[in-house]
Design an enzyme around this catalytic site. Structure first.
Site, PDB file in Angstrom:
ATOM      1  N   LYS A 197       0.828  -1.203   0.000  1.00 44.42           N
ATOM      2  CA  LYS A 197       0.000   0.000   0.000  1.00 44.42           C
ATOM      3  C   LYS A 197       0.863   1.254   0.000  1.00 44.42           C
ATOM      4  O   LYS A 197       1.558   1.532   0.962  1.00 44.42           O
ATOM      5  CB  LYS A 197      -0.912   0.047   1.230  1.00 44.42           C
ATOM      6  CG  LYS A 197      -1.942   1.177   1.104  1.00 44.42           C
ATOM      7  CD  LYS A 197      -2.569   1.569   2.417  1.00 44.42           C
ATOM      8  CE  LYS A 197      -1.764   2.575   3.196  1.00 44.42           C
ATOM      9  NZ  LYS A 197      -1.601   3.893   2.551  1.00 44.42           N
ATOM     10  N   SER A 250       5.878   7.038  10.141  1.00 43.72           N
ATOM     11  CA  SER A 250       6.059   7.758  11.399  1.00 43.72           C
ATOM     12  C   SER A 250       6.224   6.791  12.574  1.00 43.72           C
ATOM     13  O   SER A 250       5.705   5.663  12.554  1.00 43.72           O
ATOM     14  CB  SER A 250       4.850   8.655  11.651  1.00 43.72           C
ATOM     15  OG  SER A 250       3.688   7.885  11.767  1.00 43.72           O
ATOM     16  N   THR A 251       6.932   7.249  13.579  1.00 44.73           N
ATOM     17  CA  THR A 251       7.112   6.462  14.796  1.00 44.73           C
ATOM     18  C   THR A 251       5.758   6.207  15.445  1.00 44.73           C
ATOM     19  O   THR A 251       5.504   5.118  15.974  1.00 44.73           O
ATOM     20  CB  THR A 251       8.057   7.209  15.759  1.00 44.73           C
ATOM     21  OG1 THR A 251       9.319   7.350  15.084  1.00 44.73           O
ATOM     22  CG2 THR A 251       8.278   6.451  17.046  1.00 44.73           C
ATOM     23  N   GLY A 254       4.167   3.414  13.652  1.00 47.07           N
ATOM     24  CA  GLY A 254       4.998   2.235  13.950  1.00 47.07           C
ATOM     25  C   GLY A 254       4.599   1.617  15.282  1.00 47.07           C
ATOM     26  O   GLY A 254       4.496   0.388  15.416  1.00 47.07           O
ATOM     27  N   GLU A 271      10.692   0.796   9.851  1.00 46.49           N
ATOM     28  CA  GLU A 271      11.684   1.855   9.618  1.00 46.49           C
ATOM     29  C   GLU A 271      10.983   3.153   9.959  1.00 46.49           C
ATOM     30  O   GLU A 271      10.077   3.578   9.239  1.00 46.49           O
ATOM     31  CB  GLU A 271      12.093   1.900   8.139  1.00 46.49           C
ATOM     32  CG  GLU A 271      12.695   0.628   7.614  1.00 46.49           C
ATOM     33  CD  GLU A 271      14.152   0.481   8.004  1.00 46.49           C
ATOM     34  OE1 GLU A 271      14.747   1.443   8.529  1.00 46.49           O
ATOM     35  OE2 GLU A 271      14.693  -0.614   7.796  1.00 46.49           O
ATOM     36  N   CYS A 305      13.978  10.275   6.280  1.00 49.52           N
ATOM     37  CA  CYS A 305      14.076   9.841   7.674  1.00 49.52           C
ATOM     38  C   CYS A 305      15.500   9.977   8.202  1.00 49.52           C
ATOM     39  O   CYS A 305      15.704  10.201   9.388  1.00 49.52           O
ATOM     40  CB  CYS A 305      13.582   8.419   7.825  1.00 49.52           C
ATOM     41  SG  CYS A 305      14.248   7.307   6.581  1.00 49.52           S
ATOM     42  N   GLU A 402      11.472  15.208  15.179  1.00 52.70           N
ATOM     43  CA  GLU A 402      11.602  15.110  13.725  1.00 52.70           C
ATOM     44  C   GLU A 402      10.698  16.161  13.064  1.00 52.70           C
ATOM     45  O   GLU A 402       9.500  16.215  13.319  1.00 52.70           O
ATOM     46  CB  GLU A 402      11.186  13.706  13.263  1.00 52.70           C
ATOM     47  CG  GLU A 402      11.393  13.509  11.783  1.00 52.70           C
ATOM     48  CD  GLU A 402      11.107  12.083  11.329  1.00 52.70           C
ATOM     49  OE1 GLU A 402      10.023  11.567  11.631  1.00 52.70           O
ATOM     50  OE2 GLU A 402      11.980  11.502  10.664  1.00 52.70           O
TER      51      GLU A 402
HETATM   52  P1  NAI Z   1       2.310   7.976   8.482  1.00 53.80           P
HETATM   53  O1  NAI Z   1       3.164   7.094   9.324  1.00 53.80           O
HETATM   54  O2  NAI Z   1       0.919   8.278   8.963  1.00 53.80           O
HETATM   55  O3  NAI Z   1       2.160   7.321   7.010  1.00 53.80           O
HETATM   56  C1  NAI Z   1       3.018   6.329   6.462  1.00 53.80           C
HETATM   57  C2  NAI Z   1       2.181   5.232   5.847  1.00 53.80           C
HETATM   58  O4  NAI Z   1       1.429   4.567   6.866  1.00 53.80           O
HETATM   59  C3  NAI Z   1       1.144   5.701   4.826  1.00 53.80           C
HETATM   60  O5  NAI Z   1       1.065   4.760   3.789  1.00 53.80           O
HETATM   61  C4  NAI Z   1      -0.143   5.726   5.631  1.00 53.80           C
HETATM   62  O6  NAI Z   1      -1.310   5.602   4.850  1.00 53.80           O
HETATM   63  C5  NAI Z   1       0.041   4.536   6.527  1.00 53.80           C
HETATM   64  N1  NAI Z   1      -0.730   4.551   7.772  1.00 53.80           N
HETATM   65  C6  NAI Z   1      -1.208   5.623   8.457  1.00 53.80           C
HETATM   66  N2  NAI Z   1      -1.852   5.218   9.569  1.00 53.80           N
HETATM   67  C7  NAI Z   1      -1.792   3.866   9.598  1.00 53.80           C
HETATM   68  C8  NAI Z   1      -2.257   2.862  10.510  1.00 53.80           C
HETATM   69  N3  NAI Z   1      -2.912   3.178  11.613  1.00 53.80           N
HETATM   70  N4  NAI Z   1      -1.974   1.578  10.224  1.00 53.80           N
HETATM   71  C9  NAI Z   1      -1.294   1.239   9.123  1.00 53.80           C
HETATM   72  N5  NAI Z   1      -0.843   2.124   8.223  1.00 53.80           N
HETATM   73  C10 NAI Z   1      -1.079   3.431   8.458  1.00 53.80           C
HETATM   74  O7  NAI Z   1       3.111   9.307   8.216  1.00 53.80           O
HETATM   75  P2  NAI Z   1       2.515  10.767   7.874  1.00 53.80           P
HETATM   76  O8  NAI Z   1       1.296  11.026   8.726  1.00 53.80           O
HETATM   77  O9  NAI Z   1       2.372  10.834   6.422  1.00 53.80           O
HETATM   78  O10 NAI Z   1       3.696  11.706   8.348  1.00 53.80           O
HETATM   79  C11 NAI Z   1       3.805  12.098   9.727  1.00 53.80           C
HETATM   80  C12 NAI Z   1       5.251  12.230  10.125  1.00 53.80           C
HETATM   81  O11 NAI Z   1       5.861  10.944  10.077  1.00 53.80           O
HETATM   82  C13 NAI Z   1       6.111  13.084   9.218  1.00 53.80           C
HETATM   83  O12 NAI Z   1       6.017  14.431   9.563  1.00 53.80           O
HETATM   84  C14 NAI Z   1       7.473  12.518   9.479  1.00 53.80           C
HETATM   85  O13 NAI Z   1       8.009  13.093  10.640  1.00 53.80           O
HETATM   86  C15 NAI Z   1       7.224  11.052   9.731  1.00 53.80           C
HETATM   87  N6  NAI Z   1       7.485  10.221   8.527  1.00 53.80           N
HETATM   88  C16 NAI Z   1       8.610   9.447   8.492  1.00 53.80           C
HETATM   89  C17 NAI Z   1       8.915   8.722   7.362  1.00 53.80           C
HETATM   90  C18 NAI Z   1      10.148   7.899   7.270  1.00 53.80           C
HETATM   91  O14 NAI Z   1      10.665   7.714   6.177  1.00 53.80           O
HETATM   92  N7  NAI Z   1      10.631   7.324   8.352  1.00 53.80           N
HETATM   93  C19 NAI Z   1       8.066   8.760   6.179  1.00 53.80           C
HETATM   94  C20 NAI Z   1       6.866   9.550   6.326  1.00 53.80           C
HETATM   95  C21 NAI Z   1       6.616  10.253   7.470  1.00 53.80           C
HETATM   96 MG    MG Z   2      -0.154   9.951   9.677  1.00 51.38          MG
END
Ligand code: NAI
Ligand code: MG
Length: 492
Positions: A197, A250-251, A254, A271, A305, A402
């Site tokens: 996804k 996001s953490t 995670g 990650e 990240c 972050e």
């Molecule tokens: P997010 O962690 O919500 O999204 C990442 C992925 O997880 C997306 O595909 C999203 O649809 C999915 N997701 C969201 N909620 C979920 C759940 N409950 N269960 C399973 N999958 C879920 O990240 P977001 O909200 O886009 O960004 C928030 C912050 O996270 C950013 O400001 C940044 O600090 C951090 N981040 C870190 C990343 C990295 O590469 N480590 C990548 C993206 C965001």
């Molecule tokens: Mg989110």
């Protein structure tokens, strides 16, 4: 005095910024008006009957709409992956699996130009990066893991490596195609099937990859790609037919995933975030270090990240380095992601821009001193000037949390021990960078910095053969290299 100096710098660099526009043509990028879900080798209408729009963050123009998969759609995709696993994929020889994976790699190369344009349009990143980094590195991951498919007995000597089954893979918006490659390639090489996804703001290159997988004649159901937001991701995580979850994001999410799978037999690699420290010693080649720091934090608008979002500079060269950084900032071109001269593209979403702006305000309120480039920003879309903070305290939120944007928090230090302590004083531990002329100092720091990667006299370098992953709240498990195979097998 200060303002006249700034004016001189501005005059000097205004001319540097004025390149003639060199936009990449969009004509070779074919984007459908609507995309369905890629399940069992076909594009299928969602059971949910729902779609949502996906835009270009640099113009806010709607590019397409994609299906919003609900729990019933997730169930279909997982069942397709299970069937493909049981009936076909797990029985196939490694050499045969490898042939399919090589085919995907070659087709990514053939369609590199189109993929790069769509990546930049949908995600906002400069075309130079998607063309020279994202797309070739994605192809390289498929090439690399294709090579392992028939050599697992050498990867795990005296052990038998068996696939886990069906992998649910959830990826973020910062490197959409590359993250899909990181996740799909090792899973297929080891004999697993996949439901992937992509993130809700950047689904298009993953859907292009679905087209490639279809054209490459990968057996139906081996790779399924479904779109949707957090609820779709959660349905995938909670589906009983999933054997492994691979997540980058996001953490916060995670932790939700970790809780959701506790007590089940599902395996996971996570990650998560980072707050990488770049460390410049006074004996470092300063111009090279400044370039590395600039690349480390402003690459991909800081949506990385492992972005070097903290900088520690040894006291005797502090002023000099900060001035060099400010001068360099002024030369950076912020604008159209499709323009080949662009250094800094658009922020990926309005939501992310709000987060970044919130942190910039917090930094000012905490008493740190802000410096932003004077670059003019386009009127439409989501933009942020490259930003530096000095006079930062270790306890400031801008030095701890972050931000995931083009914002650098700079502090000074005197001794090795002091900087090691400061760099490690973070809930994260994904990456760090050391700039010095002395090999002994590099070895001292690399053994003491608690981060998955320590780059020395370089930053943000990636290679499919190198494992990548974090300590502490940056997650667990490794992707890339031999370690990356480990995450998709049970050893007997
Ligand atoms: P997010 O962690 O919500 O999204 C990442 C992925 O997880 C997306 O595909 C999203 O649809 C999915 N997701 C969201 N909620 C979920 C759940 N409950 N269960 C399973 N999958 C879920 O990240 P977001 O909200 O886009 O960004 C928030 C912050 O996270 C950013 O400001 C940044 O600090 C951090 N981040 C870190 C990343 C990295 O590469 N480590 C990548 C993206 C965001
Ligand atoms: Mg989110």
């Amino acid at each position: 005095m200060a303002s006249s100096k700034n004016n001189t710098i501005k005059l000097k660099f205004d001319s540097a910024r004025k390149y003639a526009p060199a936009p990449e043509s969009r004509s070779s990028a074919k984007i459908n008006a609507r995309y369905d879900l890629f399940i069992n080798g076909k594009f299928e209408k969602p059971v949910s009957k729902k779609y949502f729009g996906t835009i270009s963050p640099s113009s806010e123009e709607k590019l397409s709409e994609v299906a919003d998969a609900n729990a019933a759609d997730v169930d279909k995709a997982v069942k397709a992956a299970r069937q493909a696993y049981d009936r076909y994929w797990k029985k196939l020889s490694g050499a045969e699996r490898g042939k399919y994976i090589y085919r995907i790699a070659r087709m990514i190369q053939e369609r590199a130009r189109e993929l790069a344009i769509i990546e930049s349009l949908n995600g906002g990143k400069p075309i130079r990066e998607s063309r020279d980094f994202d797309v070739p590195t994605a192809a390289n991951h498929f090439f690399y893991y294709a090579g392992w498919a028939d050599k697992l007995e050498y990867a795990f000597p005296n052990r038998q490596a068996q696939p886990l089954g069906v992998a649910g893979q959830i990826i973020p918006w910062n490197f959409p195609l590359l993250m899909a490659a990181w996740k799909i390639a090792p899973a297929l090489a080891t004999g697993n099937t996949v439901v992937l996804k992509p993130a809700e703001t950047t689904p298009l290159t993953a859907l292009k990859l679905a087209e490639i997988i279809q054209e490459a004649d990968i057996p139906p159901g081996v790779v399924n790609i479904i779109t949707g937001a957090g609820a779709t991701g959660a349905a995938l995580v909670n589906h009983p037919g999933i054997d492994k979850i691979a997540f980058t994001g996001s953490t916060q999410v995670g932790k939700i995933i970790q809780n959701a799978i506790a007590g089940t037999s599902k395996k996971a690699t996570l990650e998560l975030g980072g707050k990488a420290a770049n460390i410049i010693f006074d004996d470092a080649p300063l111009d090279q270090a400044v370039e590395g720091v600039i690349n480390g934090i402003f690459f991909n608008q800081g949506h990385v990240c492992c972005a070097g979002s903290r900088l520690y500079v040894q006291e005797s060269v502090f002023k000099q380095v900060v001035q060099k950084l400010k001068d360099r900032l002024e030369t950076m071109i912020v604008g159209d992601p499709l323009d080949k001269n662009t250094d800094i593209g658009a922020i990926n979403s309005k939501e992310q821009l709000n987060t970044i702006n919130k942190y910039i305000k917090i930094g000012i309120k905490e008493g740190a001193e802000m410096y932003q480039s004077s670059a003019e920003l386009p009127h439409k879309g989501f933009w942020c000037r490259p930003t530096l903070f000095t006079n930062v305290a270790q306890s400031n939120r801008i030095a701890q949390e972050e931000i995931f944007g083009p914002v650098l928090a700079i502090q000074s230090f005197r001794t090795d021990d002091e900087v090691i302590e400061k760099a490690n004083n973070s809930p994260y531990g994904l990456s760090s960078g050391v700039w010095t002329d002395k090999g002994s100092k590099i070895f001292n720091l690399t053994t003491k910095l608690r981060s998955g990667v320590v780059w020395a006299n370089t930053f943000n370098k990636f290679d499919p053969t190198s494992p990548f992953g974090g300590y502490k709240e940056s997650g667990y498990g490794r992707e890339g290299g031999l370690h990356g195979l480990n995450a998709y097998v049970k050893l007997i």
